[in-house]
Design a protein around this motif. Sequence first.
Motif, PDB file in Angstrom:
ATOM      1  N   LEU A  76       9.626  27.537 -16.518  1.00 20.12           N
ATOM      2  CA  LEU A  76       8.447  27.116 -15.766  1.00 20.12           C
ATOM      3  C   LEU A  76       8.312  27.927 -14.473  1.00 20.12           C
ATOM      4  N   ARG A  77       9.444  28.220 -13.863  1.00 13.87           N
ATOM      5  CA  ARG A  77       9.431  29.023 -12.636  1.00 13.87           C
ATOM      6  C   ARG A  77       8.859  30.410 -12.899  1.00 13.87           C
ATOM      7  N   ILE A 120       4.755  25.341  -4.531  1.00 15.23           N
ATOM      8  CA  ILE A 120       4.014  24.317  -5.244  1.00 15.23           C
ATOM      9  C   ILE A 120       5.051  23.282  -5.658  1.00 15.23           C
ATOM     10  N   THR A 121       4.764  22.008  -5.439  1.00 21.75           N
ATOM     11  CA  THR A 121       5.766  20.990  -5.778  1.00 21.75           C
ATOM     12  C   THR A 121       5.643  20.597  -7.244  1.00 21.75           C
ATOM     13  N   ARG A 122       6.739  20.076  -7.827  1.00 23.76           N
ATOM     14  CA  ARG A 122       6.614  19.591  -9.207  1.00 23.76           C
ATOM     15  C   ARG A 122       5.728  18.348  -9.229  1.00 23.76           C
ATOM     16  N   GLY A 123       5.596  17.672  -8.058  1.00 28.33           N
ATOM     17  CA  GLY A 123       4.713  16.510  -7.970  1.00 28.33           C
ATOM     18  C   GLY A 123       3.252  16.876  -8.185  1.00 28.33           C
ATOM     19  N   ILE A 124       2.832  18.014  -7.657  1.00 27.79           N
ATOM     20  CA  ILE A 124       1.434  18.430  -7.864  1.00 27.79           C
ATOM     21  C   ILE A 124       1.284  18.997  -9.288  1.00 27.79           C
ATOM     22  N   LEU A 125       2.304  19.709  -9.756  1.00 33.40           N
ATOM     23  CA  LEU A 125       2.243  20.271 -11.125  1.00 33.40           C
ATOM     24  C   LEU A 125       1.974  19.171 -12.148  1.00 33.40           C
ATOM     25  N   ARG A 288       3.648  23.250 -21.641  1.00 32.69           N
ATOM     26  CA  ARG A 288       4.693  23.705 -20.710  1.00 32.69           C
ATOM     27  C   ARG A 288       5.180  22.594 -19.796  1.00 32.69           C
ATOM     28  N   LEU A 289       4.348  21.565 -19.598  1.00 28.66           N
ATOM     29  CA  LEU A 289       4.746  20.470 -18.697  1.00 28.66           C
ATOM     30  C   LEU A 289       5.629  19.436 -19.403  1.00 28.66           C
ATOM     31  N   ASP A 290       5.729  19.527 -20.732  1.00 33.03           N
ATOM     32  CA  ASP A 290       6.530  18.552 -21.469  1.00 33.03           C
ATOM     33  C   ASP A 290       7.967  18.598 -20.944  1.00 33.03           C
ATOM     34  N   GLY A 291       8.494  17.447 -20.523  1.00 30.19           N
ATOM     35  CA  GLY A 291       9.863  17.384 -20.014  1.00 30.19           C
ATOM     36  C   GLY A 291       9.977  17.588 -18.512  1.00 30.19           C
ATOM     37  N   LEU A 292       8.867  17.831 -17.827  1.00 28.41           N
ATOM     38  CA  LEU A 292       8.900  18.022 -16.367  1.00 28.41           C
ATOM     39  C   LEU A 292       9.433  16.752 -15.687  1.00 28.41           C
ATOM     40  N   ARG A 449      10.529  11.490 -16.899  1.00 25.10           N
ATOM     41  CA  ARG A 449      10.013  12.799 -17.302  1.00 25.10           C
ATOM     42  C   ARG A 449       8.590  12.679 -17.842  1.00 25.10           C
ATOM     43  N   VAL A 450       7.870  13.774 -17.742  1.00 23.71           N
ATOM     44  CA  VAL A 450       6.533  13.843 -18.330  1.00 23.71           C
ATOM     45  C   VAL A 450       6.698  14.088 -19.825  1.00 23.71           C
ATOM     46  N   ASP A 451       5.988  13.305 -20.621  1.00 25.48           N
ATOM     47  CA  ASP A 451       6.037  13.449 -22.072  1.00 25.48           C
ATOM     48  C   ASP A 451       4.622  13.831 -22.521  1.00 25.48           C
ATOM     49  N   VAL A 452       4.472  14.994 -23.126  1.00 26.86           N
ATOM     50  CA  VAL A 452       3.147  15.442 -23.570  1.00 26.86           C
ATOM     51  C   VAL A 452       3.025  15.174 -25.063  1.00 26.86           C
ATOM     52  N   ARG A 453       1.999  14.455 -25.438  1.00 26.70           N
ATOM     53  CA  ARG A 453       1.833  14.092 -26.850  1.00 26.70           C
ATOM     54  C   ARG A 453       0.347  14.087 -27.229  1.00 26.70           C
TER      55      ARG A 453
END
Length: 500
Positions: A76-77, A120-125, A288-292, A449-453
């Motif tokens: 991600l970085r 950029i924070t992971r909070g805004i991402l 790409r955000l899945d698992g953030l 964690r963010v879960d994208v589905r």
Amino acid sequence: MAILVDNTRMPALLRRFVLIFPILALFAAGVMACAVNPVSGERELALLSETDELRLGQNGDVDIRNQYGVYGDARLRAYVQQIGEQLAAHSHRSQLHYTFTILDTPDVNAFALPGGYIYITRGILAHLNSEAELAAVLGHEIGHVTARHAVRQYSAALGANVGITLTSILVPELANRSAQSLFGLIGSALLSGYGREHELEADHLGAVYLARTGYNPQAMLDVITLLKNQESFEKERALQEGREPRVYHGVFATHPSADQRLQQVVVQAENDRSSTNGRVERNSFLRRLDGLAYGDSEAQGIRRGNDFYHRGLNFTVHFPDHWRLDNSPEKLLGLSASGDAVIQMQAAARGKARTPQEYLVVQMQVHDLRNGMALTANGLSAYSGVTRMQTPFGLRDTPVAVVFLKQQAFRFFGAAREESPAFQRAFLDTVQSLRPLTATQQSLARGMRVDVRTAKRGESFARLASRAPLKHEPAAVLRLLNGKYPDGEPTAGELIKTIH
Ligand SMILES: [Zn+2]
């Protein structure tokens, strides 16, 4: 909280959010020059050369990385760096070397240091829903760098203060006061925006860079709408919880998305490139955000009310009832509800010290330790005493303690406006609450964690929320994360974010 690398004796309490720049040195040298603004092409007063700007950026970068920690997902970085570089290559200062860093914090923020350091924070991402929206946030920050907003702000502030400085050389207290206000000014501008004119200019530049890079500049308006929603939701919640809101820049209250001038700058960027059909890249971005990581970071420890759980260091600690916890990579800070007392805790390597008492004297160099007392904390060996030190409340006799857990030494400092037996007791209770995680507590140390589905037919945010480990208005939080606030619902077949 992480293990401290250094063994500094008495780390300053409450150092957070104070960014120290070598402004005074520049001030004293009286460097004044005219420079051409890279964006406007106009000459303007600039007290900082590009070399100064880079040095300010480099110094600040070290502080910011230490203060927040860098988010650990290497893929991600690299991705954020790549998107940022593409935009920067189309900017007014493409020759600068830009670094784009993801900070490991749930705060919703993005900011830039002079010279091309962008955060950029992971909070805004977690709140963004397309690559174009990510590019909009990065483009806005690049705009602050290319238009040299920080430099212009220093210059204006310094110019206005020249009289004060000349006289204050003879009056050290005054010099300190003007230095203080400058640090305050710069620090708050970095984290909370540069005022309406500069913000609008950064929005405009961001939209231009979006268009030039082939993205749809409308993403700038989308981002502002979603951040405005997040801001109003978060402010209300922070008020209820009696804490500072976690918001981006904090200027959206005076910066409505329906703002005519804002609409104009975006339309202008579109016209420049006729790029309304620019790229958005929604699905590839969401995958790409899945698992953030979401909320508190498992790597830095999880707060649950006045309890704290750390998986990596395998411990939990309990602060007095109604205290608020503030966690950063270098320390965990407990604050009483009234703000009249703090207890700070840090983890460090135990080193060669055989006992906590020896650690206090040899490693921490507390040579004036009084009222020394050996303790046990749930079977762990500990030692406490009193030392005289500088605290946020002035010079005080303050309690200090060390607990050993395996190879770690946990150090505690306390400070109160009024010294009292009740505070002494609260301090020792906190120290003695430290213990290794039990099997059942392991799960409490796990981060969200963010879960994208893919949304199923008839799926609702209310139903997704009932399964998410979110406490406060979970359905509203999920709508905010998905750009569906206040009353949208998932459409069958689209990718959506939930929290697990
Ligand atoms: Zn800004």
